[in-house]
Design an enzyme around this catalytic site. Structure first.
Site, mmCIF file in Angstrom:
data_model
loop_
_atom_site.group_PDB
_atom_site.id
_atom_site.type_symbol
_atom_site.label_atom_id
_atom_site.label_comp_id
_atom_site.label_asym_id
_atom_site.label_seq_id
_atom_site.Cartn_x
_atom_site.Cartn_y
_atom_site.Cartn_z
ATOM 1 N N SER A 136 0.816 -1.213 0.000
ATOM 2 C CA SER A 136 0.000 0.000 0.000
ATOM 3 C C SER A 136 0.846 1.258 0.000
ATOM 4 C CB SER A 136 -0.919 0.011 1.232
ATOM 5 O OG SER A 136 -0.150 -0.047 2.426
ATOM 6 N N ASN A 155 -2.029 -2.372 13.462
ATOM 7 C CA ASN A 155 -3.473 -2.100 13.464
ATOM 8 C C ASN A 155 -3.805 -0.811 14.194
ATOM 9 O OD1 ASN A 155 -3.599 -4.535 12.166
ATOM 10 N ND2 ASN A 155 -4.664 -5.632 13.813
ATOM 11 N N THR A 170 -38.389 28.676 -9.395
ATOM 12 C CA THR A 170 -38.744 27.327 -8.961
ATOM 13 C C THR A 170 -39.014 26.531 -10.235
ATOM 14 O OG1 THR A 170 -41.127 27.796 -8.778
ATOM 15 C CG2 THR A 170 -39.782 28.155 -6.801
ATOM 16 N N HIS A 171 -38.620 25.283 -10.266
ATOM 17 C CA HIS A 171 -38.745 24.447 -11.465
ATOM 18 C C HIS A 171 -38.010 25.059 -12.660
ATOM 19 C CE1 HIS A 171 -41.906 22.252 -9.283
ATOM 20 N NE2 HIS A 171 -42.375 23.444 -8.955
ATOM 21 N N SER A 219 -12.261 27.330 -27.257
ATOM 22 C CA SER A 219 -12.518 26.148 -28.071
ATOM 23 C C SER A 219 -11.404 25.977 -29.089
ATOM 24 C CB SER A 219 -13.865 26.292 -28.785
ATOM 25 O OG SER A 219 -13.999 25.342 -29.827
ATOM 26 N N LYS A 271 -15.868 31.091 -28.609
ATOM 27 C CA LYS A 271 -16.370 30.452 -27.394
ATOM 28 C C LYS A 271 -15.604 30.901 -26.155
ATOM 29 C CE LYS A 271 -18.963 27.550 -26.926
ATOM 30 N NZ LYS A 271 -18.674 26.115 -27.078
ATOM 31 N N ASN A 275 -15.833 29.135 -22.480
ATOM 32 C CA ASN A 275 -16.472 28.020 -21.778
ATOM 33 C C ASN A 275 -16.218 28.091 -20.271
ATOM 34 O OD1 ASN A 275 -17.260 26.893 -24.287
ATOM 35 N ND2 ASN A 275 -15.242 25.954 -24.504
ATOM 36 N N GLU A 308 -17.740 23.683 -14.624
ATOM 37 C CA GLU A 308 -18.120 22.350 -15.080
ATOM 38 C C GLU A 308 -17.308 21.264 -14.386
ATOM 39 O OE1 GLU A 308 -17.739 22.530 -19.310
ATOM 40 O OE2 GLU A 308 -19.407 23.928 -19.549
ATOM 41 N N TYR A 366 -9.779 -6.092 12.919
ATOM 42 C CA TYR A 366 -9.175 -5.590 11.686
ATOM 43 C C TYR A 366 -9.203 -6.659 10.600
ATOM 44 C CZ TYR A 366 -5.825 -3.636 8.400
ATOM 45 O OH TYR A 366 -5.230 -3.151 7.262
ATOM 46 N N GLN A 424 -7.388 -1.880 4.289
ATOM 47 C CA GLN A 424 -6.283 -1.182 3.638
ATOM 48 C C GLN A 424 -6.812 -0.281 2.527
ATOM 49 O OE1 GLN A 424 -2.289 -3.046 2.974
ATOM 50 N NE2 GLN A 424 -2.937 -3.018 0.833
ATOM 51 N N LYS A 440 -8.076 4.158 2.510
ATOM 52 C CA LYS A 440 -7.385 5.430 2.358
ATOM 53 C C LYS A 440 -7.529 6.045 0.970
ATOM 54 C CE LYS A 440 -4.238 3.178 4.618
ATOM 55 N NZ LYS A 440 -5.164 2.468 5.525
#
Length: 467
Positions: free
Chosen positions: A31, A118, A163-164, A285, A291, A293, A298, A325, A330, A333
């Site tokens: 690891s 451990n 809303t919506h 672009s 463009k 962007n 995003e 354990y 392992q 992480k």
């Protein structure tokens, strides 16, 4: 590496074994590629453990001094990039112990008295997550500061509330931005709760049953900044709730960042034109030279997928594990490290976006007046000024909206005669509530969008979150 190293048992645990692991076993077992990020926490835990062993007269002062000096040298080597991490030592703990043995000889082996990998890794991991929470709290606070500054600057700028994704009622841009301050505040609270619960020290739990050595767990816990030692040795080494809580808080924080990022993408589009972003947070672009962007937004939006996936990954690892354990753990992480990195980067980018965006006041105001956004104000006026039941006022307003829609005009442009054709009691006083500025100014209830309330909320947010 000697040619026969793969055939040798691991010197740290190989007394039971006559031969070494297969090559594929070595690969899947190692690891070090990811857990080397725990080196500072591992060294801090070892220093605290060493000092306690000396204080308890389990370790001689001479060996303790040699170990402490060796650990400091190793920290310097890793910090400088000169330390060589070796796969055959599996993980960060054995890499450091092996180097310590090279530096000070057999005394290095005494450091592992009264502990196991451990409880060692459980301690390291809690320390790492605790440090990550502290960094994230600072980043969330910076985001709140940016939002609060912008909310104050745009406290009376009228914009459409949705809303919506349909225009609903006029609000102020400052009020809208303060909504994200509240989200970030809840995120900070969740991380703080996680930090409080994780702040118990596993060190001294050993493999799972504690130890026969006369250790002082309170001493090591205090030295490492924990509130107390973990109360059950089995739970201490097998618990990963703290990591799951961290990921859950991160996933929700990422969701909030993604919602804001989505609004940045929408607002900066040609169709909306609410804000502009500078070159600092946009890209061009390769084929369309016109463009601009909103790639930063995003990418922040996309990182939510990683955060959600990390949470599900660790929940899935842990869901079927018996005590105590298991080697499965392992894999705890990688998702935590990846999620922390993604969230910290997303927070920094979002803070930059908040400070970079330049709203278009006229466009916001123009859009706020569309979609019959003051219809609720009209219904409220009918209920208040004429004493009509709200449901009746709502129905009359709907009829008026239908007439304005047929004429292709706003409610404010509808002649009084048209209004009175639907409800004869309407007077020209109604026009006072059909203006978007007056609409937002009237929403002065606590937590409302009125500029006066927004300025109060800005001051309150500074005291609550930045004070």
């Amino acid at each position: 590496m000697p040619k026969d190293v793969k055939n040798r048992p691991n010197p740290m645990w190989g007394g039971r074994f006559a031969g070494g692991p297969a090559a594929i076993m070595r690969r899947i077992n190692a690891s070090i590629d990811f857990d080397k990020r725990l080196y500072a926490e591992d060294i801090a835990g070892s220093q605290a453990h060493c000092a306690m062993l000396v204080a308890q007269e389990i370790l001689s002062p001479e060996d303790g001094a040699a170990i402490a000096e060796g650990l400091e040298q190793i920290r310097g080597e890793i910090d400088s990039g000169s330390f060589i991490f070796r796969d055959e030592h599996e993980d960060i703990h054995l890499n450091i112990e092996a180097r310590l043995a090279e530096l000070i000889g057999p005394a290095a082996g005494r450091l592992h008295t009264a502990r196991s990998r451990n409880d060692q890794v459980a301690t390291d991991f809690r320390l790492w997550v605790r440090n990550a929470i502290d960094r994230i709290d600072v980043a969330l606070r910076e985001l709140q500061s940016a939002l609060i500054d912008q909310a104050e600057a745009y406290a009376d700028w009228v914009m459409p509330g949705f809303t919506h994704l349909q225009i609903a009622q006029p609000v102020t841009l400052g009020h809208h931005l303060l909504a994200y301050v509240e989200m970030a505040g809840r995120d900070r609270g969740r991380f703080a709760d996680c930090r409080r619960r994780l702040n118990e020290c596993p060190l001294g739990a050993a493999a799972l049953a504690g130890t026969a050595f006369p250790i002082d767990r309170d001493r090591t816990a205090a030295a490492l900044g924990f509130d107390r030692p973990a109360g059950n040795s089995i739970d201490a080494v097998s618990d990963r709730d703290f990591a799951i809580e961290f990921l859950a808080a991160g996933a929700l924080a990422g969701t909030h960042l993604s919602r804001f990022a989505e609004e940045i993408v929408i607002w900066s589009s040609e169709a909306f034109g609410f804000i502009k972003l500078s070159d600092a947070f946009t890209t061009g672009s390769s084929i369309m030279p016109q463009k601009r962007n909103p790639d930063a937004a995003e990418l922040v939006r996309a990182k939510t997928g990683l955060l959600n996936g990390a949470l599900i990954a660790l929940l899935t690892v842990m869901k079927g594990l018996p005590l105590a354990y298991q080697k499965d753990m392992q894999q705890d992480k990688v998702p935590v490290f990846d999620a922390s990195d993604a969230l910290e980067l997303g927070l920094a980018a979002t803070t930059g976006l908040v400070r970079d965006m330049r709203p278009d006041r006229e466009r916001l105001r123009e859009m706020a007046a569309r979609g019959f956004s003051t219809a609720t104000d009209l219904a409220d006026w009918l209920a208040c000024a004429l004493g009509l039941p709200f449901r009746q006022a709502h129905h009359i307003t709907g009829e008026i909206v239908k007439r304005a829609e047929a004429r292709g005009c706003t409610l404010a442009d509808l002649p009084l005669a048209e209004l009175q054709a639907i409800e004869p009691a309407i007077t020209d006083a109604v026009y006072q509530v059909l203006d978007v500025e007056r609409s937002v100014a009237s929403r002065a209830s606590y937590g409302g969008t009125a500029p006066s309330r927004v300025r109060e909320a800005v001051a309150a947010a500074r005291r609550k979150y930045l004070g």
